[in-house]
Write a protein that holds these residues in place. Structure first.
Motif, mmCIF file in Angstrom:
data_model
loop_
_atom_site.group_PDB
_atom_site.id
_atom_site.type_symbol
_atom_site.label_atom_id
_atom_site.label_comp_id
_atom_site.label_asym_id
_atom_site.label_seq_id
_atom_site.Cartn_x
_atom_site.Cartn_y
_atom_site.Cartn_z
ATOM 1 N N UNK A 82 20.625 84.020 79.719
ATOM 2 C CA UNK A 82 20.830 82.829 80.229
ATOM 3 C C UNK A 82 19.689 82.150 80.275
ATOM 4 N N UNK A 83 18.278 82.777 80.481
ATOM 5 C CA UNK A 83 16.962 82.055 80.410
ATOM 6 C C UNK A 83 16.712 81.365 79.136
ATOM 7 N N UNK A 84 17.125 82.100 78.142
ATOM 8 C CA UNK A 84 16.881 81.207 76.698
ATOM 9 C C UNK A 84 17.836 79.808 76.679
ATOM 10 N N UNK A 85 18.877 79.989 77.134
ATOM 11 C CA UNK A 85 19.943 78.967 77.047
ATOM 12 C C UNK A 85 19.255 77.836 78.016
ATOM 13 N N UNK A 86 19.116 78.119 79.317
ATOM 14 C CA UNK A 86 18.662 77.193 80.278
ATOM 15 C C UNK A 86 17.414 77.606 80.999
ATOM 16 N N UNK A 87 16.349 77.496 80.325
ATOM 17 C CA UNK A 87 15.149 77.945 80.638
ATOM 18 C C UNK A 87 14.551 77.274 82.056
ATOM 19 N N UNK A 88 15.156 75.995 82.395
ATOM 20 C CA UNK A 88 14.759 75.609 83.808
ATOM 21 C C UNK A 88 15.054 76.482 85.080
ATOM 22 N N UNK A 89 16.214 77.427 84.774
ATOM 23 C CA UNK A 89 16.728 77.919 85.745
ATOM 24 C C UNK A 89 15.534 79.074 86.527
ATOM 25 N N UNK A 90 14.487 79.343 85.772
ATOM 26 C CA UNK A 90 13.510 80.040 86.306
ATOM 27 C C UNK A 90 12.703 79.387 87.518
ATOM 28 N N UNK A 91 12.739 78.063 87.429
ATOM 29 C CA UNK A 91 12.250 77.221 88.493
ATOM 30 C C UNK A 91 13.016 76.972 90.013
#
Length: 359
Positions: A82-91
């Protein structure tokens, strides 16, 4: 890679593995958990090349490293998750997206590698290169005044991470699957034993010098790699420019993932890809067939940089194990499944086997 010192290190680890398994098996009466039996010896052979030392069997740091590698391969998939597809989720949701856990795992490994590099820097002796880390540090010193040099500590940590993690997990998992296939195909195991006895002899141990004459053993390892597909989707790459592949447009910057599984299981090419048949890699004279559709280490100039090391390790560990033991399903146990656990690479699920020493 490919030097005599590397071969000697792998052979020594294979010998230690046999001794350890012989002690634990009690003549074959005690079933052993074998899905992760190769972790220690594979890790030690790689660490000796990178850092010039090996771990004791009960070393706390080694057990921690093995745990880190296993966990890191489970918390992310080939596509990056999921992080690769939507990296903004880490924030937004670092815990829910898996970022917190991933960073925690990697920080443990980064810290271990940086500590090792610092120790090497303190004990570095010019002209006396002990290992890969020493060699890299010496090159950094030579290039320290070059403004465009890419030799730095961050790159060194990254290289060690690639070699160490990718090499240990994939080799160990492939060997675990190899044992599984021997349980499923006892007739193949018998033929492996016969070839080893005829070429190596009962009083000797397999070496890389025997490898050209152990074509059936080699074909079995190749068929395990093809059929098990440890890295079914290979490693993600990025397109450097707009291009077309077989009529499909690939834009610059696109992430490209190659399905190695689809190549290894292509019915038009292999005929019966679902069947485990080592003979498909042998010609009419019993020699090895080098098929371009067989690509467990990737293909082209971006193929695995540890291929030589990986092939040598697979051959020596597998041939040494089979030369010393007969492998069977323990009484009261079911034949274990060939289905693997998913992650960045496939790994065998926990299983037990009986190892009877061959005389």
């Amino acid at each position: 890679m490919g030097k005599h010192s590397m071969q000697a290190q792998i052979a020594a680890e294979a010998g230690d593995l046999v001794t350890r398994l012989r002690d634990k098996s009690n003549g074959g009466s005690t079933p052993l958990k074998l899905h992760d039996a190769f972790d220690v010896c594979v890790l030690n052979s790689l660490w000796a090349m990178l850092a010039g030392e090996r771990f004791a069997l009960d070393d706390r740091r080694m057990m921690e490293l093995i745990d880190i590698v296993h966990v890191s391969f489970r918390v992310i998939d080939t596509c990056g998750g999921l992080l690769n597809q939507m990296p903004f989720l880490r924030f937004i949701a670092p815990g829910w997206s898996g970022y917190t856990r991933l960073l925690s795992v990697l920080n443990r490994l980064w810290g271990f590698l940086r500590e090792t590099i610092d120790e090497h820097r303190k004990t570095l002796s010019p002209g006396c290169t002990r290992d890969f880390i020493d060699s890299y540090l010496e090159e950094m010193e030579v290039r320290k005044n070059e403004t465009d040099s890419t030799f730095n500590d961050m790159q060194l940590v990254s290289l060690c991470l690639d070699l160490f993690m990718a090499g240990s997990e994939t080799t160990s998992s492939t060997l675990g699957f190899a044992v599984l296939y021997m349980l499923h195909h006892p007739e193949v195991q018998r033929r492996v034993h016969d070839e080893l006895d005829g070429v190596v002899g009962r009083s000797n141990q397999p070496t890389l010098q025997h490898r050209p004459r152990l074509c059936y053993v080699e074909s079995v390892i190749m068929e395990v790699q093809r059929h098990a597909n440890i890295a079914p989707l290979g490693i993600a790459h990025r397109a450097l420019k707009d291009t077309r592949v077989m009529g499909h447009f690939v834009p610059e910057g696109a992430t490209v993932i190659v399905s190695i599984w689809s190549v290894h299981m292509d019915r038009k090419h292999w005929g019966d890809p679902e069947v485990f048949r080592p003979e498909r890699f042998l010609d009419g004279k019993g020699g090895i067939v080098h098929d371009n559709w067989f690509m467990p280490f990737g293909f082209g100039k971006r193929r695995c940089l540890g291929e030589i090391l990986g092939k040598s390790g697979l051959f020596l560990f597998f041939s040494t194990l089979l030369h010393n033991f007969s492998i069977s399903v323990p009484p009261g146990h079911r034949l274990p499944s060939l289905e693997g656990s998913d992650g960045l690479a496939l790994s065998p699920r926990p299983f037990y086997a009986s190892l009877v020493p061959r005389t």
